[in-house]
Design a protein around this motif. Structure first.
Motif, PDB file in Angstrom:
ATOM      1  N   GLY A  85       0.799  -1.227   0.000  1.00 50.39           N
ATOM      2  CA  GLY A  85       0.000   0.000   0.000  1.00 50.39           C
ATOM      3  C   GLY A  85       0.829   1.272   0.000  1.00 50.39           C
ATOM      4  O   GLY A  85       0.285   2.364  -0.118  1.00 50.39           O
ATOM      5  N   ALA A  86       2.156   1.133   0.144  1.00 50.75           N
ATOM      6  CA  ALA A  86       3.027   2.309   0.086  1.00 50.75           C
ATOM      7  C   ALA A  86       3.656   2.396  -1.308  1.00 50.75           C
ATOM      8  O   ALA A  86       3.727   1.413  -2.035  1.00 50.75           O
ATOM      9  N   ASN A  87       4.102   3.559  -1.633  1.00 55.85           N
ATOM     10  CA  ASN A  87       4.688   3.784  -2.950  1.00 55.85           C
ATOM     11  C   ASN A  87       6.187   4.063  -2.874  1.00 55.85           C
ATOM     12  O   ASN A  87       6.715   4.438  -1.825  1.00 55.85           O
ATOM     13  N   THR A  88       6.822   3.886  -4.026  1.00 51.57           N
ATOM     14  CA  THR A  88       8.122   4.506  -4.268  1.00 51.57           C
ATOM     15  C   THR A  88       7.902   5.514  -5.394  1.00 51.57           C
ATOM     16  O   THR A  88       6.866   5.517  -6.055  1.00 51.57           O
ATOM     17  N   MET A  89       8.882   6.369  -5.620  1.00 48.55           N
ATOM     18  CA  MET A  89       8.829   7.280  -6.760  1.00 48.55           C
ATOM     19  C   MET A  89       9.732   6.687  -7.842  1.00 48.55           C
ATOM     20  O   MET A  89      10.947   6.584  -7.651  1.00 48.55           O
ATOM     21  N   SER A  90       9.120   6.272  -8.947  1.00 48.02           N
ATOM     22  CA  SER A  90       9.839   5.522  -9.973  1.00 48.02           C
ATOM     23  C   SER A  90      10.228   6.400 -11.160  1.00 48.02           C
ATOM     24  O   SER A  90       9.462   7.270 -11.577  1.00 48.02           O
ATOM     25  N   ILE A  91      11.404   6.115 -11.674  1.00 47.85           N
ATOM     26  CA  ILE A  91      11.886   6.723 -12.915  1.00 47.85           C
ATOM     27  C   ILE A  91      12.208   5.550 -13.841  1.00 47.85           C
ATOM     28  O   ILE A  91      12.995   4.681 -13.480  1.00 47.85           O
ATOM     29  N   VAL A  92      11.544   5.519 -14.999  1.00 45.42           N
ATOM     30  CA  VAL A  92      11.693   4.368 -15.893  1.00 45.42           C
ATOM     31  C   VAL A  92      12.101   4.842 -17.285  1.00 45.42           C
ATOM     32  O   VAL A  92      11.502   5.782 -17.821  1.00 45.42           O
TER      33      VAL A  92
END
Ligand SMILES: [Ca+2]
Ligand SMILES: [Ca+2]
Length: 230
Positions: free
Chosen positions: A191-198
């Protein structure tokens, strides 16, 4: 689009001025643990067997609660994907990402003017940019076939953090039964997020590697750093 161009020019000026950033490390580095420069995960893979593309995924920050996740990329943090082609463990090309006003700007792949951890300079080679996603994923694909994404994603880390801490506690009574069974364990980061760069990029843009791995296969050797503006 005038605004976009202005931002790119602005970043170009920064490059000319020699924007130097200091490299960080992931959560075990006191200088970055728990900050907006904290690297949670780095993945690099072939998206499908025989594909001529490589995908890089960088997750910064972890345990970001959904309500807080949006727009939390730090404009003073430049994320750099380092790629070593010849196997000397020194980066030959880099891909860089830095946010400005709700968009993530990507640069490279290009040879960096400085290698290692001595400082990082923005490379003067715009790759493309994408709006930072909210609840709906936005992917931008450039004319060169590079796909870009930046935004919150569910934290991929499956880990019972509290039980882990109980087990490693010097007090042997804190977790008398040790680790929980898979059925009993709780995914603390559910339920928690990371901040992704793809970034998905054609290998032809990265260059031809001569580095080999333990199996003798030709590979890109790659790692990621975050760099905070000084
Ligand atoms: Ca190298
Ligand atoms: Ca570097």
């Amino acid at each position: 689009m005038k605004k976009t161009r202005k931002l790119l020019v602005g970043l170009g000026v920064l490059a000319v001025a020699g924007l130097v950033l200091i490299a960080a490390d992931h959560i075990d580095a006191p200088s970055s643990a728990g900050t907006s420069a904290d690297i949670a995960d780095f993945f690099a893979f072939e998206p499908s067997e025989g594909s001529d593309n490589t995908v890089f995924v960088v997750d910064v920050q972890s345990n970001v609660l959904p309500d807080l996740a949006y727009g939390t990329f730090d404009e003073d943090v430049l994320t750099e994907i380092n790629v070593d082609l010849d196997g000397d463990l020194v980066e030959d090309v880099v891909i860089q990402a830095i946010p400005r006003n709700g968009r993530m700007y990507f640069f490279g792949p290009a040879a960096p003017s400085q290698t290692g951890l001595t400082g990082t300079v923005l490379v003067d080679a715009p790759l493309g940019d994408v709006e930072i996603s909210g609840t709906t994923a936005i992917v931008e694909t450039t004319s060169e076939g590079v796909s870009l994404f930046a935004g919150p994603r569910q934290d991929p880390f499956f880990f019972d953090f509290f039980q882990f801490n109980a087990v490693i506690n010097p007090d042997v009574n804190s977790a008398p039964r040790g680790f929980s069974t898979p059925e009993e364990a709780e995914d603390t980061f559910d339920g928690a997020n990371t901040m992704s760069i793809v970034v998905e990029i054609p290998n032809s843009l990265l260059g031809s590697p001569t580095a080999t791995n333990a199996l003798g296969l030709t590979v890109y050797k790659t790692w990621v750093t975050t760099n905070r503006k000084q």
